[in-house]
Every structure is written in structure tokens, then in C-alpha cells.
Design a protein around this motif. Sequence first.
Motif, PDB file in Angstrom:
ATOM      1  N   MET A  19      59.597  26.940  43.786  1.00 29.47           N
ATOM      2  CA  MET A  19      59.608  25.520  43.411  1.00 29.47           C
ATOM      3  C   MET A  19      58.221  25.057  43.003  1.00 29.47           C
ATOM      4  O   MET A  19      58.075  24.272  42.063  1.00 29.47           O
ATOM      5  CB  MET A  19      60.155  24.677  44.561  1.00 29.47           C
ATOM      6  CG  MET A  19      61.664  24.836  44.717  1.00 29.47           C
ATOM      7  SD  MET A  19      62.362  23.670  45.910  1.00 29.47           S
ATOM      8  CE  MET A  19      61.765  24.367  47.446  1.00 29.47           C
ATOM      9  N   GLN A  20      57.202  25.559  43.705  1.00 25.57           N
ATOM     10  CA  GLN A  20      55.837  25.204  43.333  1.00 25.57           C
ATOM     11  C   GLN A  20      55.529  25.699  41.923  1.00 25.57           C
ATOM     12  O   GLN A  20      54.941  24.982  41.106  1.00 25.57           O
ATOM     13  CB  GLN A  20      54.852  25.806  44.336  1.00 25.57           C
ATOM     14  CG  GLN A  20      53.423  25.376  44.067  1.00 25.57           C
ATOM     15  CD  GLN A  20      52.421  25.975  45.036  1.00 25.57           C
ATOM     16  OE1 GLN A  20      52.697  26.967  45.707  1.00 25.57           O
ATOM     17  NE2 GLN A  20      51.244  25.375  45.095  1.00 25.57           N
ATOM     18  N   ARG A  21      55.945  26.946  41.632  1.00 25.50           N
ATOM     19  CA  ARG A  21      55.741  27.500  40.290  1.00 25.50           C
ATOM     20  C   ARG A  21      56.403  26.620  39.238  1.00 25.50           C
ATOM     21  O   ARG A  21      55.801  26.287  38.207  1.00 25.50           O
ATOM     22  CB  ARG A  21      56.324  28.916  40.255  1.00 25.50           C
ATOM     23  CG  ARG A  21      56.379  29.566  38.897  1.00 25.50           C
ATOM     24  CD  ARG A  21      56.933  30.981  39.045  1.00 25.50           C
ATOM     25  NE  ARG A  21      57.106  31.670  37.782  1.00 25.50           N
ATOM     26  CZ  ARG A  21      58.219  31.619  37.056  1.00 25.50           C
ATOM     27  NH1 ARG A  21      59.256  30.902  37.457  1.00 25.50           N
ATOM     28  NH2 ARG A  21      58.296  32.305  35.923  1.00 25.50           N
ATOM     29  N   TYR A  22      57.645  26.245  39.493  1.00 23.44           N
ATOM     30  CA  TYR A  22      58.388  25.406  38.548  1.00 23.44           C
ATOM     31  C   TYR A  22      57.662  24.084  38.314  1.00 23.44           C
ATOM     32  O   TYR A  22      57.472  23.667  37.167  1.00 23.44           O
ATOM     33  CB  TYR A  22      59.798  25.164  39.088  1.00 23.44           C
ATOM     34  CG  TYR A  22      60.637  24.257  38.239  1.00 23.44           C
ATOM     35  CD1 TYR A  22      61.291  24.728  37.095  1.00 23.44           C
ATOM     36  CD2 TYR A  22      60.777  22.904  38.546  1.00 23.44           C
ATOM     37  CE1 TYR A  22      62.047  23.896  36.308  1.00 23.44           C
ATOM     38  CE2 TYR A  22      61.528  22.052  37.764  1.00 23.44           C
ATOM     39  CZ  TYR A  22      62.164  22.552  36.644  1.00 23.44           C
ATOM     40  OH  TYR A  22      62.910  21.707  35.857  1.00 23.44           O
ATOM     41  N   ASN A  23      57.243  23.458  39.407  1.00 26.16           N
ATOM     42  CA  ASN A  23      56.576  22.152  39.292  1.00 26.16           C
ATOM     43  C   ASN A  23      55.279  22.259  38.497  1.00 26.16           C
ATOM     44  O   ASN A  23      54.968  21.402  37.666  1.00 26.16           O
ATOM     45  CB  ASN A  23      56.289  21.574  40.681  1.00 26.16           C
ATOM     46  CG  ASN A  23      57.563  21.143  41.382  1.00 26.16           C
ATOM     47  OD1 ASN A  23      58.563  20.841  40.740  1.00 26.16           O
ATOM     48  ND2 ASN A  23      57.533  21.132  42.702  1.00 26.16           N
ATOM     49  N   LEU A  24      54.508  23.324  38.738  1.00 24.63           N
ATOM     50  CA  LEU A  24      53.250  23.501  38.010  1.00 24.63           C
ATOM     51  C   LEU A  24      53.518  23.744  36.532  1.00 24.63           C
ATOM     52  O   LEU A  24      52.835  23.184  35.657  1.00 24.63           O
ATOM     53  CB  LEU A  24      52.463  24.672  38.608  1.00 24.63           C
ATOM     54  CG  LEU A  24      51.920  24.444  40.027  1.00 24.63           C
ATOM     55  CD1 LEU A  24      51.435  25.758  40.630  1.00 24.63           C
ATOM     56  CD2 LEU A  24      50.790  23.418  40.007  1.00 24.63           C
ATOM     57  N   GLN A  25      54.524  24.575  36.256  1.00 24.83           N
ATOM     58  CA  GLN A  25      54.836  24.873  34.851  1.00 24.83           C
ATOM     59  C   GLN A  25      55.320  23.629  34.117  1.00 24.83           C
ATOM     60  O   GLN A  25      55.028  23.444  32.936  1.00 24.83           O
ATOM     61  CB  GLN A  25      55.867  25.994  34.774  1.00 24.83           C
ATOM     62  CG  GLN A  25      55.259  27.344  35.139  1.00 24.83           C
ATOM     63  CD  GLN A  25      56.269  28.463  35.134  1.00 24.83           C
ATOM     64  OE1 GLN A  25      57.459  28.221  35.324  1.00 24.83           O
ATOM     65  NE2 GLN A  25      55.808  29.684  34.943  1.00 24.83           N
ATOM     66  N   GLN A  26      56.068  22.771  34.820  1.00 21.51           N
ATOM     67  CA  GLN A  26      56.530  21.525  34.200  1.00 21.51           C
ATOM     68  C   GLN A  26      55.361  20.663  33.764  1.00 21.51           C
ATOM     69  O   GLN A  26      55.471  19.892  32.820  1.00 21.51           O
ATOM     70  CB  GLN A  26      57.399  20.726  35.188  1.00 21.51           C
ATOM     71  CG  GLN A  26      58.747  21.316  35.469  1.00 21.51           C
ATOM     72  CD  GLN A  26      59.620  21.363  34.224  1.00 21.51           C
ATOM     73  OE1 GLN A  26      59.783  22.420  33.618  1.00 21.51           O
ATOM     74  NE2 GLN A  26      60.165  20.223  33.820  1.00 21.51           N
ATOM     75  N   LEU A  27      54.248  20.785  34.496  1.00 22.27           N
ATOM     76  CA  LEU A  27      53.053  20.007  34.157  1.00 22.27           C
ATOM     77  C   LEU A  27      52.205  20.706  33.095  1.00 22.27           C
ATOM     78  O   LEU A  27      51.142  20.212  32.720  1.00 22.27           O
ATOM     79  CB  LEU A  27      52.213  19.779  35.420  1.00 22.27           C
ATOM     80  CG  LEU A  27      52.883  18.931  36.504  1.00 22.27           C
ATOM     81  CD1 LEU A  27      52.077  18.965  37.791  1.00 22.27           C
ATOM     82  CD2 LEU A  27      53.056  17.488  36.020  1.00 22.27           C
ATOM     83  N   GLY A  28      52.660  21.883  32.644  1.00 23.48           N
ATOM     84  CA  GLY A  28      51.923  22.612  31.626  1.00 23.48           C
ATOM     85  C   GLY A  28      50.769  23.419  32.169  1.00 23.48           C
ATOM     86  O   GLY A  28      49.893  23.859  31.407  1.00 23.48           O
ATOM     87  N   PHE A  83      44.164  30.870  33.751  1.00 23.92           N
ATOM     88  CA  PHE A  83      45.044  30.633  34.897  1.00 23.92           C
ATOM     89  C   PHE A  83      44.369  29.649  35.830  1.00 23.92           C
ATOM     90  O   PHE A  83      43.197  29.801  36.165  1.00 23.92           O
ATOM     91  CB  PHE A  83      45.294  31.928  35.680  1.00 23.92           C
ATOM     92  CG  PHE A  83      46.172  32.876  34.943  1.00 23.92           C
ATOM     93  CD1 PHE A  83      47.508  32.578  34.749  1.00 23.92           C
ATOM     94  CD2 PHE A  83      45.657  34.056  34.437  1.00 23.92           C
ATOM     95  CE1 PHE A  83      48.321  33.445  34.056  1.00 23.92           C
ATOM     96  CE2 PHE A  83      46.465  34.921  33.746  1.00 23.92           C
ATOM     97  CZ  PHE A  83      47.795  34.618  33.544  1.00 23.92           C
ATOM     98  N   GLN A  84      45.124  28.654  36.232  1.00 22.64           N
ATOM     99  CA  GLN A  84      44.567  27.728  37.214  1.00 22.64           C
ATOM    100  C   GLN A  84      45.131  28.000  38.596  1.00 22.64           C
ATOM    101  O   GLN A  84      44.511  27.703  39.594  1.00 22.64           O
ATOM    102  CB  GLN A  84      44.900  26.282  36.811  1.00 22.64           C
ATOM    103  CG  GLN A  84      44.179  25.858  35.540  1.00 22.64           C
ATOM    104  CD  GLN A  84      45.126  25.210  34.551  1.00 22.64           C
ATOM    105  OE1 GLN A  84      46.111  25.806  34.122  1.00 22.64           O
ATOM    106  NE2 GLN A  84      44.829  23.971  34.202  1.00 22.64           N
ATOM    107  N   PHE A  85      46.350  28.568  38.607  1.00 18.61           N
ATOM    108  CA  PHE A  85      47.057  28.759  39.877  1.00 18.61           C
ATOM    109  C   PHE A  85      47.549  30.196  40.001  1.00 18.61           C
ATOM    110  O   PHE A  85      48.073  30.762  39.042  1.00 18.61           O
ATOM    111  CB  PHE A  85      48.264  27.815  39.969  1.00 18.61           C
ATOM    112  CG  PHE A  85      47.862  26.373  40.106  1.00 18.61           C
ATOM    113  CD1 PHE A  85      47.758  25.783  41.353  1.00 18.61           C
ATOM    114  CD2 PHE A  85      47.573  25.610  38.972  1.00 18.61           C
ATOM    115  CE1 PHE A  85      47.375  24.461  41.481  1.00 18.61           C
ATOM    116  CE2 PHE A  85      47.193  24.290  39.090  1.00 18.61           C
ATOM    117  CZ  PHE A  85      47.091  23.709  40.353  1.00 18.61           C
TER     118      PHE A  85
END
Length: 196
Positions: A19-28, A83-85
Amino acid sequence: MLHFYYGVMGSSKTAQLLMQRYNLQQLGLKVAVLKPAIDTRAEHDIVYSRVGLQAKAEIVLQPDHSIKEQLNWLAIQRAHNDFQFVLVDEAQFLSAEQVQELADLSLDLEIYCYGLRTDFRGQFFPGSAALFRLAEDIQEVPGGLCWCGKKATMNTRVDPEGNVIREGEQVLIDNQQDIRYMGLCYRHHREGKSHA
Ligand SMILES: [Zn+2]
């Protein structure tokens, strides 16, 4: 910063990572997911959660891999190096050297490691011990419950009849051997009671 989110078997660590991955990707934001090769629950590069979420890991780490080299390689493959995360699943299986690398990389990256605190004997995994030493942010992933309804804190290895196993190799992957894992409260782990 280096973060360690630890939890017992049956807490939703991998689901939270995904879910964290998804949320970060949604933010670009650019995310790389890593997993140690030892986890063979699913295809070897799939990060898989019991609740049904899954994703492909960008990097599958062998015990002797340098994480820095692997991330550099990935950045070249993807033609970017921003990569930021970095999210690490099953981080208990990292080596102490790899955790040290993550700590150094965390000067420039946000690194989230998800994993178990202890093994079925209540002993630290090497990766977990190193993360407790070096992570700047340590949090428990809640949600793991004992059969009695209390919070599960102890990872327990049981045989097909539900008998608690107390000795053996630190790492035996469930589904491949005649064992499975469950989270128990300390009382029921100590008493060896895996069911009512
Ligand atoms: Zn219990």
C-alpha cells in the motif's frame, strides 16, 4: 532515513509495504522494492501478501549482494537515478552488512524495511538485530493476533498436528517443509499451546 517496521507473522507487513508503494507511485515518486532471495512463498521476484496484494520486486537480493551496486544497476536499467524511496520486504533476512549499507544509503534515501523481529526460538534474525541497532525510526506493525485474542508477539513454528517446535534451523520456509508458522502471545508460545 532508515525505518524498520517490524511485526509478528500474520500482521500485515507486506500488505502495508504494497500500500505504501501504491501511495508513493500515485504521487509520482520513484520507488524500488527489494526482497531477499530466501523468501520463496511465491515466484522468487514477487512480493506477495496473504490478503491478495502482490507486486514484482525490482531487485531480488542474494546474501552476498551489495545493495548499493544493485540500486546503481537498477538506476541504469531504468535510465534514471532518482529513486527517493526503497522498500524492503522480509528484511529480517538481510545480512548485517546489507543493513549497514542501507543505513549509509539512508543519508540520501527514504528506506523502509518490513520484517520480523525474532525467529521461532525468540532469537533475533541477523537483519532484525542490525535494523534495531541502526534504524532511526522503529515502529511495530500491529494486527497479529494469538488464537486467544491477545496480541501475538512470538513467531511460532508448528508441525502439521499443531505441536510447537522449539529446535531446528533458524530459516525453514513454510509450504516447502512439513511446518507452518503462527503468531502466538508470549504465554501460549511459552506453554506451547497453538490452539484452544
Ligand atoms: Zn494466546
